[in-house]
Every structure is written in C-alpha cells, then in structure tokens.
Enzyme design. Structure first.
Site, PDB file in Angstrom:
ATOM      1  N   ASN A  69      18.411   0.246  34.047  1.00  0.00           N
ATOM      2  CA  ASN A  69      19.342   0.007  32.941  1.00  0.00           C
ATOM      3  C   ASN A  69      19.145  -1.396  32.402  1.00  0.00           C
ATOM      4  O   ASN A  69      18.752  -2.317  33.133  1.00  0.00           O
ATOM      5  CB  ASN A  69      20.799   0.179  33.409  1.00  0.00           C
ATOM      6  CG  ASN A  69      21.395  -1.102  33.985  1.00  0.00           C
ATOM      7  OD1 ASN A  69      21.836  -1.989  33.241  1.00  0.00           O
ATOM      8  ND2 ASN A  69      21.381  -1.230  35.306  1.00  0.00           N
ATOM      9  N   LEU A  73      25.336  -6.463  29.644  1.00  0.00           N
ATOM     10  CA  LEU A  73      26.705  -6.973  29.792  1.00  0.00           C
ATOM     11  C   LEU A  73      27.576  -6.689  28.563  1.00  0.00           C
ATOM     12  O   LEU A  73      28.374  -7.541  28.150  1.00  0.00           O
ATOM     13  CB  LEU A  73      26.682  -8.487  30.086  1.00  0.00           C
ATOM     14  CG  LEU A  73      26.021  -8.889  31.409  1.00  0.00           C
ATOM     15  CD1 LEU A  73      25.826 -10.409  31.475  1.00  0.00           C
ATOM     16  CD2 LEU A  73      26.856  -8.430  32.602  1.00  0.00           C
ATOM     17  N   CYS A 132      23.000 -10.617  37.354  1.00  0.00           N
ATOM     18  CA  CYS A 132      22.587  -9.658  36.324  1.00  0.00           C
ATOM     19  C   CYS A 132      21.130  -9.918  35.934  1.00  0.00           C
ATOM     20  O   CYS A 132      20.788 -11.039  35.558  1.00  0.00           O
ATOM     21  CB  CYS A 132      23.473  -9.779  35.091  1.00  0.00           C
ATOM     22  SG  CYS A 132      22.903  -8.705  33.760  1.00  0.00           S
ATOM     23  N   ILE A 194      23.760  -5.303  46.913  1.00  0.00           N
ATOM     24  CA  ILE A 194      23.024  -6.159  46.038  1.00  0.00           C
ATOM     25  C   ILE A 194      23.146  -5.655  44.589  1.00  0.00           C
ATOM     26  O   ILE A 194      23.539  -4.513  44.374  1.00  0.00           O
ATOM     27  CB  ILE A 194      21.499  -6.146  46.402  1.00  0.00           C
ATOM     28  CG1 ILE A 194      21.097  -4.690  46.546  1.00  0.00           C
ATOM     29  CG2 ILE A 194      21.197  -6.969  47.636  1.00  0.00           C
ATOM     30  CD1 ILE A 194      19.665  -4.404  46.876  1.00  0.00           C
ATOM     31  N   GLY A 220      19.695   3.242  42.180  1.00  0.00           N
ATOM     32  CA  GLY A 220      19.501   4.613  42.641  1.00  0.00           C
ATOM     33  C   GLY A 220      18.774   4.668  43.978  1.00  0.00           C
ATOM     34  O   GLY A 220      18.596   3.644  44.641  1.00  0.00           O
ATOM     35  N   GLY A 247      22.073   2.791  45.750  1.00  0.00           N
ATOM     36  CA  GLY A 247      21.513   4.103  46.083  1.00  0.00           C
ATOM     37  C   GLY A 247      22.361   5.003  46.945  1.00  0.00           C
ATOM     38  O   GLY A 247      21.831   5.932  47.562  1.00  0.00           O
ATOM     39  N   THR A 269      25.055   4.341  40.593  1.00  0.00           N
ATOM     40  CA  THR A 269      24.207   5.300  39.882  1.00  0.00           C
ATOM     41  C   THR A 269      24.630   6.751  40.104  1.00  0.00           C
ATOM     42  O   THR A 269      24.583   7.557  39.173  1.00  0.00           O
ATOM     43  CB  THR A 269      22.744   5.084  40.328  1.00  0.00           C
ATOM     44  OG1 THR A 269      22.409   3.732  40.014  1.00  0.00           O
ATOM     45  CG2 THR A 269      21.791   6.014  39.604  1.00  0.00           C
TER      46      THR A 269
END
Ligand code: DOR
Length: 309
Positions: A69, A73, A132, A194, A220, A247, A269
């Site tokens: 992605n 923001l 980010c 994380i 994921g 994930g 995700t």
C-alpha cells in the site's frame, strides 16, 4: 469461554486483538460491519497536523503473499479528527480500547499532535507512528531510522501526555533492538512491532509500478515471520509490553506473536478481505487453553517465552 481482562501499559483490555492503524478509519466507517466492542481495541488512522489527500492512485496492489500500500497518510487532519471523529468513539465504545495514531514530519509536529489531542476524550493511549514508509515529504524514509529524531519525539511527547505512549517501529532497521531500547529509554510505555516493509510491485509487461507512488509498504502473510522475529528479538531486550503486527490471518498466527513475547496483537491486511477477521481471531483465541501471559491461567506478568534470537 471468555478471557479475563488483562492490564497492558496500565490499560485494561478485554482480549488481545486490536484492529491495526489504517484498517478501520476512525471506527465509525466500519461500525455497520464490525462489532468493534468485541475487540480488545482499535488504532485510528494516523493523524497528521494538516489534512492530507494521500498519494496518487492506485494506492493498493495485491500479490500472492500479501499486498503493498501507499495510502500516503490520507486523513482529515488533527482538528477534524479530534472534533468530528473522536467524539463518536467516546460515545460508542465502552469495552474496546482506542489508541490514537499520530504521524509528523518533524519532531515539533509530533509534539503539537500529542498536545492537541491530549484533552480529547475517547481514547486510552497514543500510538506514535514513527515508521510510515509512504510519506513522500520524508522521501519514504521511516522517522524511527533516525535515532536522534526518534528519541526527541518520544521524550518531548512524553512531557505532553499522561496517557501511555506506544512507539510503532519500522521493520527495515538493522539496529531494531537498539532502536527499541532507545525508544524505551526515551519514555515509550510500549512498542508496536512492526510497520510495513518498503517494497515495490511492477507490471511484468511494461515494467510500470503497480501503485501510483512507485514504492509502498508490504503487509500480509509474507510479513509475519519478520514481525514474529522482531517481537522475539525485542522482547528479550526491553521490559515494556509489545504489540505484534504483521500478517495475522488467524488465531494460530496471533499465538505465534503472543508466544514470541507480544502482550497484544493487531490485525491489518486480513481485515481488507474479511472485515470481521479480527473479531473471529479474538473469539477463537478465547477458546484456546494455555495462552501465554498476560492472558493465560498463569496470569500476570510480562511477556512469556521469548527465546534468544
Ligand atoms: O503501510 C503504511 N501505510 N504504514 C503507515 O504507517 C501509513 C500507511 C499510509 O498511510 O501510507
């Protein structure tokens, strides 16, 4: 069977499963679909000082082991988040805990964000997003990779709030354990491990990036071993609670993080394909026996079986 509530960084959680930042907006957006009150809690979309439209479309692309992605923001900015979004959470959530995520471009902006949000009701803690990978003003470089900036943000924000400060760190940090120690020494009450991992997907035909900004953050299933490893490594080095994220699709995946030393987990995700995934995971975890501390029968205390790296 239900879980006994557990106290994590001085906040009582009814179960260990939270929706990760960016997966439920400010709660209301998903409230027709997800029973937020069945969750341990939720993290808001990261709030910046000014409203942000976000990065060029397409912002999300899937691949066989997860997704990338580059939302950039997108958010309504601090004042609208505080005045229009937080009141709904304050009115509607009783059992689920809210963490407000904040993201700045400068140390000063983080301080202003915490100062500006502090008087609002409806949330229990701050998650300081220092990681980010999609902020073009920072060139896609996570804030937490600059040690001086990281400790300045946490130290200065610490002085602005009585709420717990949870620092969210980046996975692409060769010195993650030292970064974690520095964050705790500067005043972090917990760590979220994380954020997404910088990555890029190309169209095999014309070589074009599959997301508009080019680079994005990978999440994921492929990220889970990275996240579990990070939690395991950091759990042995600090004595604040950890939130594991990356994930998690089911209760077994959540248990991996809890056994590695996390006290809470976040689901990100998985919620895109199945908005109720976090609820299902919370329900399934409550049926398991012998959950690690602080959730298991053995009860209180910090992380359980963190083993050497
Ligand atoms: O992967 C991410 N995407 N991590 C962040 O911290 C922010 C988000 C975005 O808005 O791009």
């Amino acid at each position: 069977m239900t879980l006994r509530p557990a106290e994590v960084f001085r906040v009582a959680f009814q179960n260990p499963v939270l929706l990760a930042a960016g997966t439920c907006g400010f709660g209301r957006e998903l409230s027709g679909v997800v029973d937020l009150e069945a969750l341990g809690g939720m993290v808001t979309k990261s709030i910046t000082m000014a409203p942000r439209a976000g990065n060029p479309a397409p912002r999300v692309a899937e691949f066989d082991a997860g997704m990338v992605n580059s939302i950039g923001l997108a958010n309504p900015g601090m004042e609208r988040a505080r005045d229009d979004k937080l009141p709904w959470l304050a009115d509607h959530l009783r059992r689920a805990r809210v963490l407000v995520s904040v993201a700045g471009h400068t140390v000063e902006e983080y301080v202003e964000l915490v100062r500006g949000m502090e008087a609002a009701d409806g949330f229990a803690a701050f998650e300081i997003n220092l990681s980010c990978p999609n902020d073009q003003r920072l060139g896609g470089r996570a804030f937490s990779l600059d040690r001086d900036a990281l400790t300045a943000v946490i130290g200065r924000c610490r002085a602005e709030t009585s709420r717990p400060l949870i620092a969210k760190l980046a996975p692409n940090d060769p010195d993650l354990v030292d970064t974690a120690r520095a964050a705790v020494d500067a005043g972090a009450d917990g760590l979220t491990l994380i954020n997404t991992l910088p990555g890029r997907l190309l169209d095999p035909g014309d070589g074009h990036p599959r997301i508009g900004a080019g680079q994005g953050g990978m999440s994921g299933p492929a990220l889970r071993p990275v996240g579990v490893h990070a939690v395991n490594a950091v759990a042995g080095a600090v004595d604040v609670p950890l939130i594991g994220v990356g994930g998690i699709l089911n209760a077994d995946h959540a248990l991996e993080y809890l056994h590695a030393g996390a006290s809470l987990v976040q689901v990100g995700t998985a919620s895109f394909a199945a908005p109720r995934a976090a609820e299902r995971i919370a329900r399934d975890l409550a049926r398991r026996r012998d959950l690690p501390a602080p959730w298991g029968a053995s009860g209180r205390g910090g992380p359980s079986h963190a083993s050497p790296g």
